[in-house]
Design an enzyme around this catalytic site. Sequence first.
Site, PDB file in Angstrom:
ATOM      1  N   GLU A  26       0.841  -1.203   0.000  1.00  0.00           N
ATOM      2  CA  GLU A  26       0.000   0.000   0.000  1.00  0.00           C
ATOM      3  C   GLU A  26       0.872   1.247   0.000  1.00  0.00           C
ATOM      4  O   GLU A  26       2.095   1.158   0.139  1.00  0.00           O
ATOM      5  CB  GLU A  26      -0.927  -0.002   1.222  1.00  0.00           C
ATOM      6  CG  GLU A  26      -0.206  -0.243   2.536  1.00  0.00           C
ATOM      7  CD  GLU A  26      -0.549   0.768   3.598  1.00  0.00           C
ATOM      8  OE1 GLU A  26      -0.542   1.966   3.267  1.00  0.00           O
ATOM      9  OE2 GLU A  26      -0.796   0.356   4.738  1.00  0.00           O
ATOM     10  N   LYS A  91      -5.981  10.606   1.051  1.00  0.00           N
ATOM     11  CA  LYS A  91      -6.006   9.244   1.584  1.00  0.00           C
ATOM     12  C   LYS A  91      -7.196   8.541   0.941  1.00  0.00           C
ATOM     13  O   LYS A  91      -8.345   8.925   1.167  1.00  0.00           O
ATOM     14  CB  LYS A  91      -6.139   9.289   3.106  1.00  0.00           C
ATOM     15  CG  LYS A  91      -5.979   7.954   3.802  1.00  0.00           C
ATOM     16  CD  LYS A  91      -6.032   8.153   5.315  1.00  0.00           C
ATOM     17  CE  LYS A  91      -5.898   6.841   6.053  1.00  0.00           C
ATOM     18  NZ  LYS A  91      -6.020   7.018   7.517  1.00  0.00           N
ATOM     19  N   VAL A 111      -5.698   0.082   3.064  1.00  0.00           N
ATOM     20  CA  VAL A 111      -5.828  -1.375   2.976  1.00  0.00           C
ATOM     21  C   VAL A 111      -6.975  -1.751   2.042  1.00  0.00           C
ATOM     22  O   VAL A 111      -6.829  -2.617   1.159  1.00  0.00           O
ATOM     23  CB  VAL A 111      -6.032  -1.995   4.375  1.00  0.00           C
ATOM     24  CG1 VAL A 111      -6.452  -3.459   4.263  1.00  0.00           C
ATOM     25  CG2 VAL A 111      -4.758  -1.880   5.197  1.00  0.00           C
ATOM     26  N   ASP A 143     -17.402   4.911  13.981  1.00  0.00           N
ATOM     27  CA  ASP A 143     -16.174   4.986  13.183  1.00  0.00           C
ATOM     28  C   ASP A 143     -15.604   3.579  13.030  1.00  0.00           C
ATOM     29  O   ASP A 143     -14.891   3.077  13.902  1.00  0.00           O
ATOM     30  CB  ASP A 143     -15.170   5.922  13.860  1.00  0.00           C
ATOM     31  CG  ASP A 143     -13.986   6.246  12.955  1.00  0.00           C
ATOM     32  OD1 ASP A 143     -13.831   5.573  11.921  1.00  0.00           O
ATOM     33  OD2 ASP A 143     -13.216   7.164  13.287  1.00  0.00           O
ATOM     34  N   SER A 145     -13.676   1.054  10.110  1.00  0.00           N
ATOM     35  CA  SER A 145     -12.938   1.111   8.845  1.00  0.00           C
ATOM     36  C   SER A 145     -13.553   0.220   7.764  1.00  0.00           C
ATOM     37  O   SER A 145     -14.011  -0.902   8.038  1.00  0.00           O
ATOM     38  CB  SER A 145     -11.492   0.687   9.081  1.00  0.00           C
ATOM     39  OG  SER A 145     -10.800   0.562   7.865  1.00  0.00           O
ATOM     40  N   ASP A 147     -11.817  -1.252   5.762  1.00  0.00           N
ATOM     41  CA  ASP A 147     -10.903  -2.387   5.602  1.00  0.00           C
ATOM     42  C   ASP A 147     -11.612  -3.698   5.933  1.00  0.00           C
ATOM     43  O   ASP A 147     -11.361  -4.738   5.303  1.00  0.00           O
ATOM     44  CB  ASP A 147      -9.691  -2.241   6.529  1.00  0.00           C
ATOM     45  CG  ASP A 147      -8.795  -1.065   6.166  1.00  0.00           C
ATOM     46  OD1 ASP A 147      -9.052  -0.415   5.125  1.00  0.00           O
ATOM     47  OD2 ASP A 147      -7.854  -0.784   6.929  1.00  0.00           O
ATOM     48  N   LYS A 164      -4.403  -1.833  13.960  1.00  0.00           N
ATOM     49  CA  LYS A 164      -3.715  -0.697  14.579  1.00  0.00           C
ATOM     50  C   LYS A 164      -4.047  -0.629  16.076  1.00  0.00           C
ATOM     51  O   LYS A 164      -5.192  -0.814  16.483  1.00  0.00           O
ATOM     52  CB  LYS A 164      -4.098   0.598  13.867  1.00  0.00           C
ATOM     53  CG  LYS A 164      -3.570   0.654  12.427  1.00  0.00           C
ATOM     54  CD  LYS A 164      -3.927   1.952  11.757  1.00  0.00           C
ATOM     55  CE  LYS A 164      -3.301   2.039  10.375  1.00  0.00           C
ATOM     56  NZ  LYS A 164      -3.854   1.066   9.417  1.00  0.00           N
TER      57      LYS A 164
END
Length: 308
Positions: A26, A91, A111, A143, A145, A147, A164
Site C-alpha cells: 500500500e 487518503k 488497505v 467509526d 474502517s 478495511d 492498529k
Amino acid sequence: MLPASIKIAPSVRKALTEDKPIVALESTVLTHGLPYPENISILKTLENILLSQDVTPATIIVLDGTIYIGFEENKKMELEQMLKNREIFSKLGMRDLPLAITQKRSGGTTVSSTMLLAHLSGIKVFATGGIGGVHRNWENSLDISSDLIALSRIPVIVVSAGCKAILDIPATLEVLETLAIPVLGWRTNSFPLFYTATSDYPIERLNDTEQFATFWKNHLAFQGKGVLIANPIPEEYSLPPEMLDSIINKSIEQAHIKGIKGKELTPFLLDFIAQATKGESIKANLALLKNNVQLAAELAKSLINKGS
C-alpha cells in the site's frame, strides 16, 4: 478487462504472465505515514526485501488520476519528487477511487483500496503494517474502517501485525468474526497488537507455508474471501502494552479536544504516539513492516509452489 485508469508496471505484468510470486504494497505509509525522506527509504527497503526473495513488488498508488500497480525506475524518480510535497496526496479508500480518477487527483491507497486494486490486477498477497477496524468509542461515532468490509468481499491475503493499536481490539475481532473473515496467527496463538507481539485474545494458528497454501485452496473452495494473517512484531521491537494504552488514551482525548475525526484521526493519533514514545513507535512500525513483507514473500511463493 481492467479499467483504462490502471497501469500495471512491465515487471508486474511479466510476473503475472509467468505465474511468478508477487506481493502488493500500500502507499498511505508513503503519503501519510512517514515524513520525507524516510518514506522513500522504507519503500526501497520493502521492495528490496521482496526482490531479494525473487518476489516482484507491486506498490500501488494513484498519481494524477492514474492508478499504478508497481513502478519502473523513471516513475519511481517522479514519485520521489512528488512525495516531497505530501499535501497533494489524499487518503484513498476503495470508495474514493472513482472520484479521485475523475478529478485526476493523487493519493495513497489504504488497505481496502489496495486489496481491491491488487485483486483486479490478479495479485493474491498484500503486506501492510496493520489493518483498520473499529475505533474506540465507536458507540458514539460509528467509526469503523472499510478495511473490514474489503476483507469480507475481496479474496486477497492480507499480512499485518494485527490491527492498529489505537483501535477497540475486542470490537474489531468481533466484527471480523461476524463477517466470517479468518484471522490466523503466524506461529502464534494470540492476536498481535501492532506494536506489541502478544495479547490475551486467542486466535487460530498457522505453523508453516505448506499448511497455509493448503488452507488457502480450501478457503477458496468454500467461497471464502479475504484472510487476515496476523504476524507478531519481532519481540525485540515489541513495546509495553501498559505504557502504550496510557499514551493512546491521551492521544484520543487530544483528538476529541481538537475536533479531529474521520480520515484525519488515524494519522493524528499515530503522530501523537510517535512523539510520546520519542520515536520508539516509529522504529517498531518500520520493524513490523519489514517483518510482514518478509512473511508475505514466503506466502506468495508457497501459493506458486502449491499451484493455488
